[in-house]
Design an enzyme around this catalytic site. Structure first.
Site, PDB file in Angstrom:
ATOM      1  N   SER A  46       0.829  -1.203   0.000  1.00  0.00           N
ATOM      2  CA  SER A  46       0.000   0.000   0.000  1.00  0.00           C
ATOM      3  C   SER A  46       0.859   1.247   0.000  1.00  0.00           C
ATOM      4  O   SER A  46       1.976   1.244   0.538  1.00  0.00           O
ATOM      5  CB  SER A  46      -0.858  -0.020   1.268  1.00  0.00           C
TER       6      SER A  46
ATOM      7  N   TYR B  78      -1.621  -1.296  10.991  1.00  0.00           N
ATOM      8  CA  TYR B  78      -1.918  -1.792   9.638  1.00  0.00           C
ATOM      9  C   TYR B  78      -0.721  -1.521   8.722  1.00  0.00           C
ATOM     10  O   TYR B  78      -0.216  -2.419   8.035  1.00  0.00           O
ATOM     11  CB  TYR B  78      -3.181  -1.120   9.084  1.00  0.00           C
TER      12      TYR B  78
ATOM     13  N   LYS C 229       2.112  -4.055   6.565  1.00  0.00           N
ATOM     14  CA  LYS C 229       2.492  -3.997   5.141  1.00  0.00           C
ATOM     15  C   LYS C 229       4.006  -3.873   4.999  1.00  0.00           C
ATOM     16  O   LYS C 229       4.625  -4.553   4.183  1.00  0.00           O
ATOM     17  CB  LYS C 229       1.798  -2.809   4.446  1.00  0.00           C
TER      18      LYS C 229
END
Ligand code: NAD
Ligand code: UDP
Length: 352
Positions: free
Chosen positions: A131, A155, A159
């Site tokens: 992302s 989060y 990643k």
């Protein structure tokens, strides 16, 4: 006759996964989806099958958690996969702050389990959903793949850690091939209006929230911050049509066959920045619906402006986004108006 390439798609019932599976089928791949349906519906799978026509028979689905190692091993023992596209994961930033261990467990343990089983069965080609969040608050624009990486929440850290894990695995064993795709802001839906984004609960992201307001599920959109140093004071992002993003995955799969590739990272965006107010106005135009706004404070942790450099993907993947904001809003509204309650719309009509 040669066998079609067989791709395992984790999280393939989800928003980006379902659109990608459809594009894979239409491009002649055979696909096996594993998904625990934590944030998706099996209806998406049947609609993808229907949209793929004859090629729908090349899609099979297993309700499975990727952390269930014996189940995953059984699947790899029974099917020879040419590559894996790994979408499965939790993705709500706010929730990751509240429940970090749930995010580390699902995203990190899930990926480790997947990579271990892949290695054990000699399938060493992976496309991973990273992302733009790994660019944090970019100091310069557009974001190029060489920018320093950071993460502002659990989060984002998952990643970043998974990217690092892939780089380490490749360094330890050059038989592996990885394509790490950094998505910017996926929006829109398939032009048929049969598949689209259907998040469980109240949406966190801008477009699904606008969609909920347009169909009357939310009274108004809160605009998070009107004092940024942008054209109209609201945050700027690089929105990309989900069908363009899905096509980026077929380009990434083709890249995995390049003997020179090791572990490579590509931005998937349009290279164009759009503000919150511009997006609202494009959606109002496409839908004919007024979106009531409540101007509120900035959302903690939000970057001001983020958009991609698309040069590397254009040059090396031979891929470029085709659609603009107008098409994104048109297709988002087409999906929303036909499925105001997402994949539950039919059940709601029947009074369930
Ligand atoms: P999504 O929630 O619609 O899809 C993810 C799918 O994974 C869901 O169907 C969910 O049920 C499944 N899943 C989650 N944990 C699982 C597990 N342990 N085992 C099996 N299945 C599991 O999300 P999406 O928007 O399609 O995102 C796909 C991927 O792309 C995610 O990894 C996400 O972090 C990443 N991504 C998304 C965006 C975005 O804005 N949508 C942006 C950048 C990156
Ligand atoms: N945003 C907003 N209201 C919302 C959701 C998002 O104003 O209900 C803004 C947010 O501050 C950001 C942009 O819309 O400037 C995109 O937010 P999103 O959460 O979709 O993507 P991300 O910030 O993760 O790139």
């Amino acid at each position: 006759m040669t066998r079609p390439m067989c791709i395992l798609v984790t999280g393939g019932a989800g928003y980006i996964g379902s659109h990608t599976v459809l594009q894979l089928l239409l491009n002649g791949y055979s696909t096996v989806v594993v998904d625990n349906l934590d944030n998706s519906s099996e209806v998406a799978i049947s609609r993808v099958r229907e949209l793929a026509g004859d090629r729908g028979r090349n899609l099979s689905f297993h309700k499975m958690d990727i952390r269930d190692k014996p189940a995953l091993e059984q699947l790899f023992a029974s099917t020879k996969f040419d590559a894996v596209i790994h979408f499965a994961g939790l993705k709500a930033v706010g929730e990751s702050v509240q429940k970090p261990l749930m995010y580390y467990n699902n995203n990190i343990v899930g990926t480790i389990t997947l990579l271990e089983v892949m290695a054990a069965y000699g399938c060493k080609k992976l496309v991973f959903s990273s992302s733009a969040t790994v660019y944090g608050w970019p100091k310069e624009l557009p974001c190029t793949e060489e920018f320093p990486l950071s993460a502002a929440n659990p989060y984002g850290r998952t990643k970043l850690m998974i990217e690092e894990m892939c780089r380490d695995v490749y360094a330890s064993d050059p038989e592996w091939k990885f394509v790490l795709l950094r998505y910017f802001n996926p929006v829109g839906a398939h032009p048929s209006g049969r598949i689209g984004e259907d998040p469980h609960g109240i949406p966190n992201n801008l477009m699904p929230f606008i969609q909920h307001v347009a169909v009357g599920r939310q009274p108004a959109l809160k605009v998070f911050g009107t004092d940024y140093s942008t054209k109209d004071g609201t945050g700027v992002r690089d929105y990309i049509h989900v069908v363009d993003l899905a096509d980026g995955h077929t380009a990434a799969l083709a890249k995995l066959s390049d003997p020179k590739i090791g572990c490579e990272v590509y931005n998937l965006g349009t290279g164009k920045g759009t503000s919150v107010l511009e997006m609202v106005s494009a959606f109002e135009k496409a839908s004919g619906k007024k979106i009531p706004l409540i101007k509120t404070a900035r959302r903690p942790g939000d970057a001001e402006i983020v958009y991609a450099s698309t040069t590397k993907a254009e040059r090396e993947l031979n891929w470029k986004a085709k659609y603009g904001i107008e098409e994104m809003c048109r297709d988002q509204w087409n999906w929303a108006s036909r499925n105001p309650y997402g994949y539950q719309t039919e059940a709601k009509k029947l009074g369930a």
